[in-house]
Design a protein around this motif. Structure first.
Motif, short mmCIF file in Angstrom:
data_model
loop_
_atom_site.label_atom_id
_atom_site.label_comp_id
_atom_site.label_asym_id
_atom_site.label_seq_id
_atom_site.Cartn_x
_atom_site.Cartn_y
_atom_site.Cartn_z
N ARG A 1 36.49 18.56 57.83
CA ARG A 1 37.49 17.96 58.34
C ARG A 1 37.73 16.39 57.91
O ARG A 1 36.76 15.92 57.73
N THR A 2 38.96 15.92 57.44
CA THR A 2 39.11 14.79 57.18
C THR A 2 38.54 13.34 58.18
O THR A 2 38.23 12.53 57.68
N ASP B 1 41.95 19.42 57.56
CA ASP B 1 41.22 20.17 57.30
C ASP B 1 40.65 19.79 55.48
O ASP B 1 41.84 19.58 54.76
N THR B 2 39.29 19.94 55.17
CA THR B 2 39.07 20.16 53.72
C THR B 2 38.69 21.28 53.24
O THR B 2 37.85 22.07 53.85
N VAL B 3 38.86 21.47 51.93
CA VAL B 3 38.80 22.75 51.28
C VAL B 3 38.03 22.58 50.00
O VAL B 3 38.39 21.62 49.39
N ALA C 1 45.25 28.59 61.98
CA ALA C 1 45.39 27.35 62.81
C ALA C 1 46.62 27.23 63.50
O ALA C 1 47.44 28.09 63.17
N TYR D 1 41.26 32.17 58.77
CA TYR D 1 41.77 30.99 58.78
C TYR D 1 43.22 30.73 59.37
O TYR D 1 43.98 30.63 58.54
N ILE E 1 36.24 26.31 53.73
CA ILE E 1 36.64 25.34 54.46
C ILE E 1 35.48 24.39 54.53
O ILE E 1 34.40 24.90 55.01
#
Length: 503
Positions: free
Chosen positions: A364-365, A347-349, A277, A275, A361
């Motif tokens: 995405r918001t 990103d949302t986790v 980015a 991960y 993961i």
């Protein structure tokens, strides 16, 4: 002794340190926050938000506002023009260009010397350390690593300052010794035309002893397909007999896994998710049998989390690592030595464990569909597609989805554009399988689908071959780290694709 056997010793001390993630995660994060605050206290941003008075996390959360790119881009633009000591000490000359922001404008993420060393390269080092720990028979350094990179270009008129894909920045700054084990050559790796780059990579690597792959699954698959076309072979291990691992990231691997497993049939092949980015290196798959990622807690990154169901609130709940709950979706905030402060990365986790802290993961918001209260996230979409593929024998190459708010018959539904590498025998059956599984794993979607009252069954539009690549090319985003937006409440992208699909 093999070269890998010799190099393995370099990673042994770090392998022992990584074990501390099992019990010392909170302590790591406390040290990271203190270090970041201390280093940046005399910057313009540090003075504005009184970093010198911050003695605790509570002080930090009280003093420093939550930021999106829009809040920081004024500072960043001044830094790109050469101003010093703005968000981080000194002058910052590298900026990772990232897409997917408001109005499709690029964002430019500062990449400081500290960030390169203590975030991005630290993550790459740990990736290899964990892989070697899990694979004692590895011979990875006895061959070459095929690493896909993007491109870069000058930054305004500032001398020696560049903007580009993060991968290009990493290649540009990599230790020269690493070039002895990586392919393709630097000039090829940094080419801007992906189609030319793809051809040259294939030609340069086909006769090398490639043992590992690193890159985004979709772009790597495109390169490997060309290698197979040139070689005339059926399986990749016939070209590269010692291939053993693919370090992948950028997009979810599940839609591509079956295609890779058919392309590479060697029992010695491994897959490891990363991960990494533009904003930072956040997680690594430390257990080959667990898809969850280990949250990297001793880099120059301090983490905070906002429950996704509070994202629309004016004052949402924000918790540090010790405040997270297992199984809950969070938007991630980061503060880093690249000068990002309480930055909402998009990103949302969802955490799967606390000892150590591991997560997946979940989306995405901004990449979700919630047009009718269904709250469909990317994680749902990936699982639904995987199920439909397993049931029908299909393989998905690329996809995107958006809502149809009301068609000519007053029907509302989700419309999916899917490019298959292997089409299902019955497209309607595939759609039914996908729709049913989404209901099974998302109760909100199930409720809206109840008796077709709010939402009707989803519709699939079969994309012609190469549609998504053509769309990315049309927008100047073919190759590199550019990704197809998977889910959207807006129909902007899908309408462009539908029009191009008919051309």
């Amino acid at each position: 002794m093999s070269l890998t056997g010799i190099v393995r010793k370099v990673f042994q001390s770090r392998q022992k340190e990584l074990e501390k993630h099992n019990s010392q995660g909170i302590a790591f994060q406390k040290e990271v926050l203190e270090s970041l605050i201390h280093e940046a206290k005399d910057t313009e941003y540090g003075n504005k938000y009184m970093f010198s008075t911050i003695k605790s996390y509570e002080d930090f959360a009280h003093n420093v506002p939550i930021n999106t790119y829009e809040e920081l881009k004024g500072y960043i633009d001044r830094m790109r023009h050469g101003e010093r000591d703005v968000l981080w000490p000194g002058q910052v000359k590298w900026y990772a260009k990232s897409s997917g922001t408001t109005n499709d404008k690029s964002k430019f993420i500062p990449v400081t010397h500290d960030g390169l060393k203590h975030i991005h390269y630290a993550g790459s080092f740990d990736c290899v350390a964990l892989y070697l720990r899990n694979n004692p028979k590895s011979r990875i350094f006895d061959g070459r690593s095929l690493i896909l990179g993007g491109t870069h270009s000058p930054n305004y008129t500032l001398r020696n300052s560049l903007v580009g894909d993060l991968s290009a920045i990493l290649i540009e700054n990599i230790n020269p010794l690493a070039n002895l084990v990586r392919v393709p050559k630097k000039q090829t790796a940094l080419l801007s035309d992906f189609e030319v780059k793809r051809e040259r990579i294939a030609q340069e690597t086909i006769n090398k002893n490639v043992t590992s792959l690193s890159g985004v699954p979709s772009w790597m698959l495109s390169v490997l397909t060309r290698v197979m076309e040139i070689s005339g072979k059926k399986h990749l291990e016939e070209v590269w007999p010692n291939i053993e691992v693919f370090f992948h990231g950028g997009v979810a691997f599940s839609p591509y896994r079956k295609q890779y497993e058919e392309l590479i049939t060697s029992p010695n092949m491994h897959y490891m998710e990363t991960y990494n980015a533009s904003e930072g290196f956040f997680g690594l798959q430390d257990d080959p049998n667990d898809p969850s990622l280990l949250l990297m807690l001793d880099y120059d990154i301090f983490y905070e989390f906002i429950p996704t169901d509070e994202m629309d609130k004016k004052n949402p709940t924000v918790v540090p690592l010790e405040g997270i709950e297992i199984g809950k979706n969070y938007a991630m905030l980061i503060s880093t030595s690249c000068g990002l402060w309480r930055y909402l990365i998009g990103d949302t986790v969802r955490f799967t464990s606390k000892d150590p802290y591991k997560f997946i993961i979940s989306g995405r918001t901004k990449h979700f569909i919630n047009a009718f209260g269904e709250e469909l996230i990317v994680d749902n979409a990936e699982k639904g597609l995987q199920f439909a593929c397993e049931q029908t024998g299909a393989e998905v190459l690329e996809y995107t989805a958006a809502p149809v708010f009301m068609d000519g018959k007053a029907k509302c539904y989700h419309q999916w554009v899917i490019e298959f590498s292997r089409e299902p025998a019955d497209l309607q059956q595939f759609a039914t399988m996908l729709d049913q599984h989404l209901q099974e794993i998302n109760s909100d979607y199930e409720a809206k689908r109840f008796k077709d009252i709010t939402l009707q069954q989803l519709q699939i539009v079969k994309a012609r071959e190469g549609l998504f690549n053509d769309w990315l090319k049309m927008r100047g985003k073919l190759g590199g780290q550019h990704k197809v937006p998977r889910l959207s409440n807006s129909r902007e992208h899908i309408e462009q694709l539908l029009k191009l699909n008919q051309a």
